[in-house]
Design a protein around this motif. Structure first.
Motif, PDB file in Angstrom:
ATOM      1  N   GLU A   1      40.088  37.447  18.823  1.00 10.29           N
ATOM      2  CA  GLU A   1      40.182  38.831  19.261  1.00 10.29           C
ATOM      3  C   GLU A   1      38.817  39.315  19.716  1.00 10.29           C
ATOM      4  OE1 GLU A   1      41.884  41.294  16.304  1.00 10.29           O
ATOM      5  OE2 GLU A   1      43.860  40.320  16.347  1.00 10.29           O
ATOM      6  N   GLU A   2      38.788  40.011  20.816  1.00 13.81           N
ATOM      7  CA  GLU A   2      37.550  40.553  21.378  1.00 13.81           C
ATOM      8  C   GLU A   2      37.821  41.941  21.932  1.00 13.81           C
ATOM      9  OE1 GLU A   2      34.481  39.689  21.520  1.00 13.81           O
ATOM     10  OE2 GLU A   2      34.352  37.520  21.200  1.00 13.81           O
ATOM     11  N   GLU A   3      36.780  42.763  21.948  1.00 15.81           N
ATOM     12  CA  GLU A   3      36.860  44.066  22.610  1.00 15.81           C
ATOM     13  C   GLU A   3      36.525  43.882  24.087  1.00 15.81           C
ATOM     14  OE1 GLU A   3      34.312  46.758  20.617  1.00 15.81           O
ATOM     15  OE2 GLU A   3      35.652  47.040  18.893  1.00 15.81           O
ATOM     16  N   ILE A   4      37.458  44.305  24.934  1.00 13.19           N
ATOM     17  CA  ILE A   4      37.316  44.138  26.381  1.00 13.19           C
ATOM     18  C   ILE A   4      37.019  45.498  27.002  1.00 13.19           C
ATOM     19  CG2 ILE A   4      38.364  43.259  28.484  1.00 13.19           C
ATOM     20  CD1 ILE A   4      38.017  41.164  26.322  1.00 13.19           C
ATOM     21  N   THR A   5      35.968  45.562  27.797  1.00 16.73           N
ATOM     22  CA  THR A   5      35.630  46.775  28.543  1.00 16.73           C
ATOM     23  C   THR A   5      35.983  46.567  30.007  1.00 16.73           C
ATOM     24  OG1 THR A   5      33.803  47.256  27.030  1.00 16.73           O
ATOM     25  CG2 THR A   5      33.786  48.372  29.173  1.00 16.73           C
TER      26      THR A   5
ATOM     27  N   ILE B   1      36.063  51.526  29.879  1.00 16.53           N
ATOM     28  CA  ILE B   1      36.953  51.829  28.765  1.00 16.53           C
ATOM     29  C   ILE B   1      37.149  50.549  27.960  1.00 16.53           C
ATOM     30  CG2 ILE B   1      39.286  52.545  28.104  1.00 16.53           C
ATOM     31  CD1 ILE B   1      39.389  54.265  30.560  1.00 16.53           C
ATOM     32  N   THR B   2      37.043  50.652  26.656  1.00 21.78           N
ATOM     33  CA  THR B   2      37.119  49.490  25.775  1.00 21.78           C
ATOM     34  C   THR B   2      38.464  49.450  25.068  1.00 21.78           C
ATOM     35  OG1 THR B   2      34.723  49.562  25.419  1.00 21.78           O
ATOM     36  CG2 THR B   2      36.029  48.288  23.849  1.00 21.78           C
ATOM     37  N   VAL B   3      39.095  48.294  25.082  1.00 17.28           N
ATOM     38  CA  VAL B   3      40.371  48.079  24.408  1.00 17.28           C
ATOM     39  C   VAL B   3      40.294  46.727  23.691  1.00 17.28           C
ATOM     40  CG1 VAL B   3      41.742  49.452  26.030  1.00 17.28           C
ATOM     41  CG2 VAL B   3      41.364  47.013  26.470  1.00 17.28           C
ATOM     42  N   ASP B   4      41.250  46.488  22.806  1.00 15.70           N
ATOM     43  CA  ASP B   4      41.326  45.215  22.092  1.00 15.70           C
ATOM     44  C   ASP B   4      42.026  44.176  22.960  1.00 15.70           C
ATOM     45  OD1 ASP B   4      40.052  46.092  19.802  1.00 15.70           O
ATOM     46  OD2 ASP B   4      41.920  46.902  18.952  1.00 15.70           O
ATOM     47  N   GLY B   5      41.503  42.960  22.948  1.00 16.48           N
ATOM     48  CA  GLY B   5      42.110  41.861  23.674  1.00 16.48           C
ATOM     49  C   GLY B   5      42.304  40.667  22.773  1.00 16.48           C
ATOM     50  N   ARG B   6      43.343  39.889  23.052  1.00 18.87           N
ATOM     51  CA  ARG B   6      43.656  38.693  22.268  1.00 18.87           C
ATOM     52  C   ARG B   6      43.567  37.473  23.177  1.00 18.87           C
ATOM     53  NH1 ARG B   6      46.011  37.429  17.523  1.00 18.87           N
ATOM     54  NH2 ARG B   6      46.264  39.657  17.072  1.00 18.87           N
ATOM     55  N   ARG B   7      42.936  36.437  22.666  1.00 20.98           N
ATOM     56  CA  ARG B   7      42.748  35.232  23.460  1.00 20.98           C
ATOM     57  C   ARG B   7      44.081  34.515  23.664  1.00 20.98           C
ATOM     58  NH1 ARG B   7      39.008  30.224  21.584  1.00 20.98           N
ATOM     59  NH2 ARG B   7      40.844  29.891  20.259  1.00 20.98           N
ATOM     60  N   LYS B   8      44.322  34.122  24.920  1.00 18.31           N
ATOM     61  CA  LYS B   8      45.541  33.391  25.240  1.00 18.31           C
ATOM     62  C   LYS B   8      45.337  31.904  25.018  1.00 18.31           C
ATOM     63  CE  LYS B   8      48.764  32.493  29.048  1.00 18.31           C
ATOM     64  NZ  LYS B   8      49.053  32.729  30.488  1.00 18.31           N
TER      65      LYS B   8
ATOM     66  N   GLY C   1      45.650  27.418  36.782  1.00 20.58           N
ATOM     67  CA  GLY C   1      45.078  28.402  37.681  1.00 20.58           C
ATOM     68  C   GLY C   1      43.799  29.013  37.195  1.00 20.58           C
ATOM     69  N   ASP C   2      43.353  28.686  35.980  1.00 20.19           N
ATOM     70  CA  ASP C   2      42.134  29.258  35.415  1.00 20.19           C
ATOM     71  C   ASP C   2      41.113  28.157  35.126  1.00 20.19           C
ATOM     72  OD1 ASP C   2      44.250  31.395  33.531  1.00 20.19           O
ATOM     73  OD2 ASP C   2      43.261  31.830  35.424  1.00 20.19           O
ATOM     74  N   THR C   3      40.998  27.215  36.040  1.00 20.44           N
ATOM     75  CA  THR C   3      40.107  26.084  35.814  1.00 20.44           C
ATOM     76  C   THR C   3      38.646  26.505  35.801  1.00 20.44           C
ATOM     77  OG1 THR C   3      40.147  25.631  38.191  1.00 20.44           O
ATOM     78  CG2 THR C   3      41.744  24.468  36.815  1.00 20.44           C
ATOM     79  N   ASP C   4      38.318  27.629  36.452  1.00 13.77           N
ATOM     80  CA  ASP C   4      36.943  28.106  36.475  1.00 13.77           C
ATOM     81  C   ASP C   4      36.602  28.972  35.268  1.00 13.77           C
ATOM     82  OD1 ASP C   4      36.617  26.782  38.844  1.00 13.77           O
ATOM     83  OD2 ASP C   4      37.093  28.534  40.078  1.00 13.77           O
ATOM     84  N   ALA C   5      37.572  29.313  34.471  1.00  9.70           N
ATOM     85  CA  ALA C   5      37.341  30.179  33.315  1.00  9.70           C
ATOM     86  C   ALA C   5      37.522  29.375  32.036  1.00  9.70           C
ATOM     87  CB  ALA C   5      38.299  31.370  33.331  1.00  9.70           C
ATOM     88  N   LEU C   6      36.589  29.592  31.078  1.00  7.36           N
ATOM     89  CA  LEU C   6      36.695  28.913  29.801  1.00  7.36           C
ATOM     90  C   LEU C   6      37.621  29.640  28.847  1.00  7.36           C
ATOM     91  CD1 LEU C   6      32.976  27.889  29.229  1.00  7.36           C
ATOM     92  CD2 LEU C   6      34.840  26.498  30.107  1.00  7.36           C
ATOM     93  N   TYR C   7      37.696  30.980  29.003  1.00  6.50           N
ATOM     94  CA  TYR C   7      38.498  31.774  28.091  1.00  6.50           C
ATOM     95  C   TYR C   7      39.331  32.781  28.871  1.00  6.50           C
ATOM     96  CZ  TYR C   7      35.185  29.819  24.769  1.00  6.50           C
ATOM     97  OH  TYR C   7      34.417  28.960  24.035  1.00  6.50           O
ATOM     98  N   VAL C   8      40.517  33.041  28.347  1.00  7.32           N
ATOM     99  CA  VAL C   8      41.437  34.023  28.922  1.00  7.32           C
ATOM    100  C   VAL C   8      41.853  34.966  27.815  1.00  7.32           C
ATOM    101  CG1 VAL C   8      43.620  34.405  30.114  1.00  7.32           C
ATOM    102  CG2 VAL C   8      42.265  32.363  30.631  1.00  7.32           C
ATOM    103  N   TYR C   9      41.584  36.250  28.004  1.00  8.25           N
ATOM    104  CA  TYR C   9      41.960  37.283  27.034  1.00  8.25           C
ATOM    105  C   TYR C   9      42.940  38.242  27.698  1.00  8.25           C
ATOM    106  CZ  TYR C   9      38.312  35.834  23.774  1.00  8.25           C
ATOM    107  OH  TYR C   9      37.552  35.132  22.890  1.00  8.25           O
ATOM    108  N   LEU C  10      44.025  38.518  27.012  1.00 10.83           N
ATOM    109  CA  LEU C  10      45.034  39.449  27.491  1.00 10.83           C
ATOM    110  C   LEU C  10      44.829  40.801  26.820  1.00 10.83           C
ATOM    111  CD1 LEU C  10      48.214  37.165  27.384  1.00 10.83           C
ATOM    112  CD2 LEU C  10      46.617  37.522  29.273  1.00 10.83           C
ATOM    113  N   PHE C  11      44.924  41.873  27.623  1.00  8.68           N
ATOM    114  CA  PHE C  11      44.809  43.221  27.079  1.00  8.68           C
ATOM    115  C   PHE C  11      45.678  44.161  27.900  1.00  8.68           C
ATOM    116  CE2 PHE C  11      41.574  42.854  30.337  1.00  8.68           C
ATOM    117  CZ  PHE C  11      41.596  44.064  30.992  1.00  8.68           C
ATOM    118  N   THR C  12      45.870  45.344  27.376  1.00  5.87           N
ATOM    119  CA  THR C  12      46.685  46.372  28.034  1.00  5.87           C
ATOM    120  C   THR C  12      45.812  47.578  28.312  1.00  5.87           C
ATOM    121  OG1 THR C  12      48.634  45.602  26.827  1.00  5.87           O
ATOM    122  CG2 THR C  12      48.780  47.754  27.879  1.00  5.87           C
TER     123      THR C  12
ATOM    124  N   TYR D   1      41.418  39.170  31.146  1.00  4.82           N
ATOM    125  CA  TYR D   1      39.997  38.888  31.401  1.00  4.82           C
ATOM    126  C   TYR D   1      39.811  37.374  31.400  1.00  4.82           C
ATOM    127  CZ  TYR D   1      35.222  37.672  30.140  1.00  4.82           C
ATOM    128  OH  TYR D   1      33.993  37.069  30.100  1.00  4.82           O
ATOM    129  N   ARG D   2      39.176  36.876  32.441  1.00  8.61           N
ATOM    130  CA  ARG D   2      38.908  35.447  32.564  1.00  8.61           C
ATOM    131  C   ARG D   2      37.416  35.264  32.775  1.00  8.61           C
ATOM    132  NH1 ARG D   2      43.748  36.492  35.143  1.00  8.61           N
ATOM    133  NH2 ARG D   2      45.496  35.123  34.581  1.00  8.61           N
TER     134      ARG D   2
END
Length: 327
Positions: free
Chosen positions: A264-268, A220-227, A235-246, A255-256
């Motif tokens: 803004e990205e579409e998160i599936t 399922i695809t929803v809109d996500g915004r980069r934090k 706590g997210d040292t292994d991730a370059l990007y963090v996107y929050l979505f509902t 998403y990390r």
């Protein structure tokens, strides 16, 4: 009943502290059960492996395979005794004319005994002078731990899979060297290198391909915004990007990963397991990468390990397929 309470209060020089309950019955202080949830991280060590802890309103006295649970409501007082103040004495409640039961624990540290005695004394409930005391030993429960038995032959034989594989590899190598199968020994030496690398990469390739397939087929695809970036977010040292979505249930998700960059990205995500998520534009690439890892790296490594293993056994049992002298 009320007259008896009044007489008792007059004899003690105080007032009768009773109150009506919901059913109209007078309730006295000793009718209410005293409970405590006091806990402390302190652990008092004594001789012969004895330990004392205060957990959830209970004093735990451990001695060997026996654990005594003493509620703080069953303790009358706590004393520090012995030469140098290194003995903790826990006196239980008991009848007025009887001798109360006492638990003793001798420690090497006087400071530890004093600290533990102070903490335990502060956890004791405040009792009414006219409150009848229930004998403390009745509230003490004793638990016995299971005895640790020495491992028998069945437990010795039930070894870990990795240990069994290593033992089998060593036995085959010894057999090859003893029989003079030098070519087979050379092949057998590379079997764990190829096979181990193939097995290690199998789980990575399978998870990557499986998650990609799940996201492509039922995601399922929803809109996500980069934090923010993982280097900033704790706590997210292994991730370059963090996107929050509902998700569709209204629960906040994140998403990390190393993919991203836009605000803004579409998160599936997988509705059955929302923890599995990916940028929508990267779901097909994830599936292809997983399949490529399995087909290009994992499969050749495992096949090479199997072929070398078969050649080693052929040389060991003298099937005459090849020998070192043919080179």
């Amino acid at each position: 009943m009320l007259t008896r309470d009044l007489l008792r209060a007059r004899r003690s020089g105080g007032e009768c502290r009773t109150r009506p309950t919901a059913h109209g019955r007078l309730e006295r202080p000793w009718d209410r059960r005293v409970t405590s949830t006091a806990s402390s991280p302190l652990v008092l060590h004594g001789r012969l492996g004895q330990r004392a802890r205060l957990r959830s309103g209970e004093l735990l006295l451990e001695s060997g395979r026996e654990v005594r649970r003493v509620p703080v409501a069953a303790i009358d007082r706590v004393e520090v005794r012995g030469r140098g103040g290194r003995r903790l004495a826990v006196v239980l409640t008991g009848p007025e004319n009887g001798v109360p039961e006492t638990y003793l624990l001798t420690s090497r540290s006087r400071i530890a005994v004093e600290r533990f005695a102070t903490v335990l004394s502060e956890a004791l409930p405040v009792r009414d002078a006219a409150e009848p005391q229930v004998p403390g030993p009745r509230r003490v429960t004793v638990e016995r731990r299971e005895r640790r038995t020495r491992p028998g032959w069945r437990r010795i034989l039930a070894v870990e899979p990795g240990t069994a594989v290593a033992a089998a590899f060593c036995l085959v190598m010894v057999a090859l060297l003893v029989t003079g199968s030098w070519a087979g020994a050379l092949c057998w030496l590379f079997v764990p290198l190829l096979g181990g690398a193939g097995v290690s990469l199998t789980s990575l390739g399978w998870k990557t391909a499986r998650d990609g397939w799940v996201l492509v087929t039922r995601g399922i695809t929803v809109d996500g915004r980069r934090k923010n970036s993982g280097s900033i977010d704790h706590g997210d040292t292994d991730a370059l990007y963090v996107y929050l979505f509902t998700d569709t249930d209204g629960a906040p998700r994140a998403y990390r990963g190393s993919n991203g960059g836009r605000d803004e990205e579409e998160i599936t995500y997988d509705p059955r397991d929302p923890g599995v998520s990916q940028l929508r534009r990267r779901t097909v690439a994830q599936l292809v990468a997983g399949l490529a890892l399995l087909l290009v790296l994992v499969l050749p490594l495992l096949a090479g390990g199997v072929v070398l293993g078969l050649l080693a056994f052929a040389d060991l049992f003298g099937f005459g397929f090849w020998s070192l002298g043919e080179f």
